[in-house]
Write an enzyme that holds these catalytic residues in place. Structure first.
Site, PDB file in Angstrom:
ATOM      1  N   MET A  74     -17.219 -76.115  60.262  1.00 45.67           N
ATOM      2  CA  MET A  74     -17.834 -77.239  59.923  1.00 45.67           C
ATOM      3  C   MET A  74     -19.185 -77.183  59.221  1.00 45.67           C
ATOM      4  O   MET A  74     -20.074 -77.737  59.319  1.00 45.67           O
ATOM      5  CB  MET A  74     -18.255 -77.719  61.399  1.00 45.67           C
ATOM      6  CG  MET A  74     -17.075 -77.957  62.291  1.00 45.67           C
ATOM      7  SD  MET A  74     -17.788 -78.650  63.934  1.00 45.67           S
ATOM      8  CE  MET A  74     -18.441 -77.276  64.672  1.00 45.67           C
ATOM      9  N   LYS A 133     -10.631 -93.741  67.673  1.00 43.03           N
ATOM     10  CA  LYS A 133     -10.642 -95.216  67.560  1.00 43.03           C
ATOM     11  C   LYS A 133     -10.614 -95.707  68.883  1.00 43.03           C
ATOM     12  O   LYS A 133     -10.655 -96.854  69.071  1.00 43.03           O
ATOM     13  CB  LYS A 133      -9.132 -95.613  67.042  1.00 43.03           C
ATOM     14  CG  LYS A 133      -8.969 -94.902  65.751  1.00 43.03           C
ATOM     15  CD  LYS A 133      -7.650 -95.357  64.970  1.00 43.03           C
ATOM     16  CE  LYS A 133      -7.452 -94.967  63.667  1.00 43.03           C
ATOM     17  NZ  LYS A 133      -6.072 -95.151  63.179  1.00 43.03           N
ATOM     18  N   ASP A 191      -7.450 -85.612  69.065  1.00 39.43           N
ATOM     19  CA  ASP A 191      -8.468 -85.504  68.311  1.00 39.43           C
ATOM     20  C   ASP A 191      -7.904 -85.560  66.716  1.00 39.43           C
ATOM     21  O   ASP A 191      -6.589 -85.223  66.434  1.00 39.43           O
ATOM     22  CB  ASP A 191      -9.321 -84.327  68.305  1.00 39.43           C
ATOM     23  CG  ASP A 191     -10.228 -84.422  69.070  1.00 39.43           C
ATOM     24  OD1 ASP A 191     -10.629 -85.514  69.704  1.00 39.43           O
ATOM     25  OD2 ASP A 191     -10.859 -83.462  69.569  1.00 39.43           O
TER      26      ASP A 191
END
Length: 260
Positions: A189, A74, A52
Site C-alpha cells: 500500500m 458498496k 473486498d
C-alpha cells in the site's frame, strides 16, 4: 443439481450447531488458483460472500446462483464507518442462519483488518473460523522472479505498510531503524507515498542506489514489474504510471535471479 446435496448437508450441520458461524478467508494475492484448498471449499459451501476489492473475484463466477455476493466497498454505511458497517453485515447474515464467508485479499491478518472483524463477531457471540491466505508480501515478489531472501544477500525481510507517510504523526513505523537494516524491505500500500518513503530511507542512511522493484497486480494476467532505485523511484512511478495495487521490494534481492 450437483450442488444441492452439498448445500443440504451444510444447512443440516449449521442447524444442528450451537451458534452461527462466519469464515474469514484469505483469498491470496489475486490469481484464483492461489487460494487455499480449505478457503475454496468454504467458499463453495457459502450462502453469503462479502468480498473486498482485492479479493480473488474470478472465484465468484464459480458460485451457485443462490449465493448472495456483497461488495464490501458498496455496503451503505451512513453514520457508520465502513468497517463498522461490514462488521454489522457479517453479524446480521450469520444470525439469519446463513453460511457466511468474508473473502479478503492476501492473508486476513496482514494489513487486512481481519482481527477487527473477529472481535466484532466475538462480541455478538458468533464463532469465526480464520483461514490463512498467501500474503502478497512474499507471493507477488516471487511471481515477479524476486526472492525476498537469498543466501549471501539477505537474511531478513521486513514487511511494512506504506499507507501513512513517514512524516505523518499517525505513523507507527520507525523509518530510521528500517533504513539501518541490510535486508529486504517489502512495502504494501505504498505506491502513493513511495517518494516520501524513499527520501526517508536515504535520509537515515540507506544508499540512494539501492534497487527497488514495483510489481503491479502481481500473480494476475495484468502483472507488470517496474525497476528503479531509491533515488529514481518517485519519478519512475510517475513516468511509468504505476498504480495500486502494487508490492514494492527494496534491497539487493531485486538484482538476484535470471529475470533481474
Amino acid at each position: 443439481p450437483h450442488h444441492r446435496p452439498r448445500q443440504r448437508r451444510g444447512r443440516t450441520s449449521r442447524a444442528g450447531s450451537d451458534a452461527p458461524r462466519v469464515s474469514l478467508v484469505g483469498g491470496g494475492p489475486g490469481d484464483p488458483d492461489l487460494i487455499t484448498v480449505r478457503g475454496r471449499r468454504l467458499l463453495a459451501e457459502a450462502d453469503v460472500v462479502i468480498v473486498d476489492r482485492l479479493g480473488p473475484r474470478d472465484l465468484l463466477a464459480e458460485l451457485p446462483p443462490h449465493v448472495e455476493v456483497i461488495d464490501a466497498a458498496k455496503i451503505p454505511y451512513g453514520r457508520y464507518m465502513a468497517q463498522e458497517a461490514i462488521n454489522a453485515a457479517l453479524v446480521e447474515h450469520a444470525k439469519a442462519g446463513k453460511a457466511v464467508v468474508r473473502l479478503k485479499g492476501g492473508d486476513p491478518f496482514v494489513f487486512g483488518r481481519g482481527m477487527e472483524e473477529v472481535e466484532a463477531l466475538a462480541e455478538a457471540g458468533i464463532a469465526c473460523t480464520v483461514v490463512p491466505g498467501i500474503s502478497s508480501s512474499v507471493s507477488v515478489p516471487s511471481a515477479a522472479g524476486i526472492p525476498v531472501t537469498h543466501r549471501g544477500v539477505a537474511h531478513e525481510f521486513t514487511v511494512v505498510s506504506g499507507h501513512v507517510a513517514p512524516d505523518d504523526p499517525r505513523s507507527l513505523v520507525d523509518w530510521a531503524a528500517l533504513a539501518k537494516l541490510r535486508g529486504t524491505l517489502v512495502v504494501l500500500m505504498g505506491v502513493d507515498k513511495i517518494g516520501a518513503i524513499a527520501e526517508a530511507l536515504v535520509a537515515h542512511g540507506r544508499a540512494p542506489h539501492t534497487r527497488v522493484a514495483l510489481v503491479q497486480e502481481g500473480t494476475t494476467a495484468a502483472q507488470r514489474r517496474v525497476d528503479a532505485t531509491l533515488a529514481t523511484v518517485a519519478e519512475t512511478v510517475r513516468a511509468e504510471e504505476v498504480r495500486p495495487p502494487a508490492v514494492i521490494v527494496i534491497g539487493e534481492v531485486v538484482g538476484v535471479g535470471p529475470t533481474a
